[in-house]
Design an enzyme around this catalytic site. Sequence first.
Site, PDB file in Angstrom:
ATOM      1  CD  GLU A 265      -1.955   1.234   3.037  1.00 39.48           C
ATOM      2  OE1 GLU A 265      -1.834   2.583   2.997  1.00 39.48           O
ATOM      3  OE2 GLU A 265      -2.727   0.872   4.021  1.00 39.48           O
ATOM      4  CB  CYS A 302      -2.100   5.944   2.967  1.00 40.44           C
ATOM      5  SG  CYS A 302      -3.066   5.185   3.782  1.00 40.44           S
TER       6      CYS A 302
HETATM    7  N1  LIG Z   1       1.371   6.568   1.638  1.00 42.16           N
HETATM    8  C1  LIG Z   1       1.142   6.232   2.699  1.00 42.16           C
HETATM    9  O1  LIG Z   1       0.799   5.514   3.870  1.00 42.16           O
HETATM   10  C2  LIG Z   1       2.941   6.439   3.504  1.00 42.16           C
HETATM   11  C3  LIG Z   1       3.686   7.022   2.997  1.00 42.16           C
HETATM   12  N2  LIG Z   1       5.420   7.480   3.285  1.00 42.16           N
HETATM   13  C4  LIG Z   1       5.809   8.115   2.754  1.00 42.16           C
HETATM   14  O2  LIG Z   1       7.515   7.394   2.522  1.00 42.16           O
HETATM   15  C5  LIG Z   1       8.553   8.020   3.120  1.00 42.16           C
HETATM   16  C6  LIG Z   1       9.236   7.655   4.239  1.00 42.16           C
HETATM   17  O3  LIG Z   1       7.801   7.110   5.445  1.00 42.16           O
HETATM   18  P1  LIG Z   1       9.124   5.834   5.818  1.00 42.16           P
HETATM   19  O4  LIG Z   1       7.770   4.919   6.650  1.00 42.16           O
HETATM   20  O5  LIG Z   1      10.329   5.322   6.891  1.00 42.16           O
HETATM   21  O6  LIG Z   1       8.388   4.462   4.584  1.00 42.16           O
HETATM   22  P2  LIG Z   1       9.204   3.892   3.450  1.00 42.16           P
HETATM   23  O7  LIG Z   1       8.749   3.046   2.431  1.00 42.16           O
HETATM   24  O8  LIG Z   1      10.796   4.133   2.739  1.00 42.16           O
HETATM   25  O9  LIG Z   1       9.842   2.619   4.474  1.00 42.16           O
HETATM   26  C7  LIG Z   1       8.647   1.664   5.515  1.00 42.16           C
HETATM   27  C8  LIG Z   1       9.671   0.245   5.704  1.00 42.16           C
HETATM   28  O10 LIG Z   1       9.877  -0.232   4.175  1.00 42.16           O
HETATM   29  C9  LIG Z   1      11.308  -0.358   4.510  1.00 42.16           C
HETATM   30  N3  LIG Z   1      11.787  -0.496   2.790  1.00 42.16           N
HETATM   31  C10 LIG Z   1      12.095   0.900   2.578  1.00 42.16           C
HETATM   32  N4  LIG Z   1      12.843   0.697   1.312  1.00 42.16           N
HETATM   33  C11 LIG Z   1      13.116  -0.260   0.836  1.00 42.16           C
HETATM   34  C12 LIG Z   1      13.937  -0.981   0.191  1.00 42.16           C
HETATM   35  N5  LIG Z   1      14.668  -0.594  -0.338  1.00 42.16           N
HETATM   36  N6  LIG Z   1      14.240  -2.570   0.503  1.00 42.16           N
HETATM   37  C13 LIG Z   1      13.778  -3.089   1.164  1.00 42.16           C
HETATM   38  N7  LIG Z   1      13.446  -2.166   2.424  1.00 42.16           N
HETATM   39  C14 LIG Z   1      12.655  -1.048   2.453  1.00 42.16           C
HETATM   40  C15 LIG Z   1      12.233   0.325   5.479  1.00 42.16           C
HETATM   41  O11 LIG Z   1      13.114  -0.111   6.416  1.00 42.16           O
HETATM   42  C16 LIG Z   1      10.548   0.573   6.382  1.00 42.16           C
HETATM   43  O12 LIG Z   1      10.548  -0.672   7.348  1.00 42.16           O
HETATM   44  C17 LIG Z   1       7.032   9.201   3.902  1.00 42.16           C
HETATM   45  O13 LIG Z   1       7.750  10.399   3.328  1.00 42.16           O
HETATM   46  C18 LIG Z   1       6.195   9.988   3.146  1.00 42.16           C
HETATM   47  O14 LIG Z   1       6.432   9.883   1.569  1.00 42.16           O
HETATM   48  C19 LIG Z   1       4.760   6.137   5.062  1.00 42.16           C
HETATM   49  C20 LIG Z   1       4.654   5.584   5.262  1.00 42.16           C
HETATM   50  C21 LIG Z   1       3.049   6.325   4.973  1.00 42.16           C
HETATM   51  O1  LIG Z   2      -7.681   6.422   7.442  1.00 43.47           O
HETATM   52  C1  LIG Z   2      -6.762   5.283   8.027  1.00 43.47           C
HETATM   53  O2  LIG Z   2      -7.446   4.259   9.378  1.00 43.47           O
HETATM   54  C2  LIG Z   2      -5.592   4.086   7.573  1.00 43.47           C
HETATM   55  C3  LIG Z   2      -4.808   5.267   6.678  1.00 43.47           C
HETATM   56  C4  LIG Z   2      -4.078   4.139   5.865  1.00 43.47           C
HETATM   57  O3  LIG Z   2      -3.932   3.330   5.474  1.00 43.47           O
HETATM   58  C5  LIG Z   2      -2.104   5.000   6.011  1.00 43.47           C
HETATM   59  O4  LIG Z   2      -1.688   5.751   6.102  1.00 43.47           O
HETATM   60  O5  LIG Z   2      -1.676   3.908   6.386  1.00 43.47           O
END
Ligand SMILES: NC(=O)C1=CN([C@@H]2O[C@H](COP(=O)(O)OP(=O)(O)OC[C@H]3O[C@@H](n4cnc5c(N)ncnc54)[C@H](O)[C@@H]3O)[C@@H](O)[C@H]2O)C=CC1
Ligand SMILES: O=C(O)CCC(=O)C(=O)O
Length: 527
Positions: A265, A302
Amino acid sequence: MPITGENLIGATARRGEGESFRAVEAATGQSLEPAFASATPADVERACTLAAEAFDTYRETALENRARFLEAVADAIAAIGDELIVRCMAESGLPRARLEGERGRTIGQLKMFAGVVRDGGFLEARIDPAQPERKPLPRPDLRLRQIAVGPVAVFGASNFPLAFSVAGGDTASALAAGCPVVAKAHPAHPGTSELVGRAVQAAVKQCGLPEGVFSLLMDAGIGVGQALVADPRIAAVGFTGSRRGGVALMQAAASRPVPIPVYAEMSSINPVVLLPAALEARGRDIGRAFVGSLTLGSGQFCTNPGLILAVEGAGLDGFVEAASAALTETQAATMLTPGIHKAYCAGVAALEANPAVTTLARGLAGGTHQGQAALFSTSAEAFLADHTLAEEVFGAASLVVRCPDLATVRAVLERLEGQLTAALHLDEADHDAARALLPVLERRVGRILVNGFGTGVEVGHAMVHGGPYPATSDGRTTSVGSLAIHRFLRPVSYQDLPESLLPAALKDGNPLKLWRREDGKAVAPGA
Ligand SMILES: NC(=O)C1=CN([C@@H]2O[C@H](COP(=O)(O)OP(=O)(O)OC[C@H]3O[C@@H](n4cnc5c(N)ncnc54)[C@H](O)[C@@H]3O)[C@@H](O)[C@H]2O)C=CC1
Ligand SMILES: O=C(O)CCC(=O)C(=O)O
């Protein structure tokens, strides 16, 4: 429960020998005790070996026992008590009330899956009885059930440190399906992860299950995650996070000798369409409600409403005025990590610097790690000409796109990438306009909602928290709700097996008392 900084591998707790790291207090940027040490390749190997060894036993556990295990996990998380909330507040910067609610959601989610397991409907048992007399050829006896796919790697999300993390939706649905889980803790909340991981580990022991049903690995970087996805014993991946991270895992999974599915996601800007009659009647009220949704959790959802589409006019002016006034008074709030705060500031700065974009309002300025809300506007023409305006800015920032007419609203929706949600604000006089947009929305999003906002996903049986790429890597499913179990199942047919070799779900007499499809017709247990 003391936090030790160890990896939980099966029934053991072992200090990793990889790179050392500490959790960071989100509000201050100060390091927290204790030091965690990243898992080594040998730790990944051991966790995957144990998971593979546990698989055949765990996937055939009696449904009642598996349901009780999920309930035991829920109870063990509740039993951690306030220590979990306090640690989670420090690591995530999220407020107490939000985290108490999220803990309730996590526990409720595990219990919902216990109900799904007891019900047994997810096995989708089907029986086509043999027709030995059929001409020109006899029909064989064919029986089908769903089985678990194998050990699942789960990546905890930073923004939901409980409900989308170590024992969150991906873990709950994988365990419910009969899959062992090897979880990779998010480095932003390792202490929270350890506390929850120890609760799952205790439940495994309490329920007498093989130790490999659950392991939790720590890592300062991405090596452990990469090794997990590459491990031949891992059969599927659950992930919530950035588009970059999700795509990297999709690529790693696809380049294995045996590719596996990744349920990631990722990014979404969740368009909100304000239709004319609703705007005219209550544009100001919608504007104030919108700011409530936009700034929830410092916008780190998200499902955050990142894009507003409406036809220009007095109604939209009223919406913008009310939203801007409400946003101007919004306190800045601590963001999850310094990195996420930095990425948010960069996204906002890029919008501010874009000559086609007007800054409508900024929230109150805050401290070093606090996100200051932002509302922007642009024309539909500019939006359609610049694809960067449709990129997610993770945090409390949103863009109003002023459209000359409804045909342009539709054209903008057609140009969007896949989204998790779309919201329509409408009154009865808007129904025809809404009806015309529905086919576009169905193609673009996983959930369409009316007169509300997508933040705060209901955990239930009819929920889809998914959507076409890049909202997720696979728009055919969901990461929230009971349908999520199907990500971790696959069908097997049994042709002409003697009764004694058939799984219980498919035996004559229906000993598990399941709803089954017999010769194409749904048959109730006992019928
Ligand atoms: N749309 C959404 O629901 C979300 C978006 N984000 C976005 O992600 C950015 C960074 O946030 P994070 O939570 O640190 O997300 P991230 O995607 O960088 O990391 C999430 C997990 O995946 C792992 N991971 C990341 N890249 C990887 C790779 N190439 N290979 C193996 N494992 C990997 C990380 O170590 C962590 O455990 C935020 O600034 C935001 O832009 C973050 C959280 C939720
Ligand atoms: O809005 C929610 O309750 C869930 C949102 C979500 O899945 C996320 O931010 O990763």
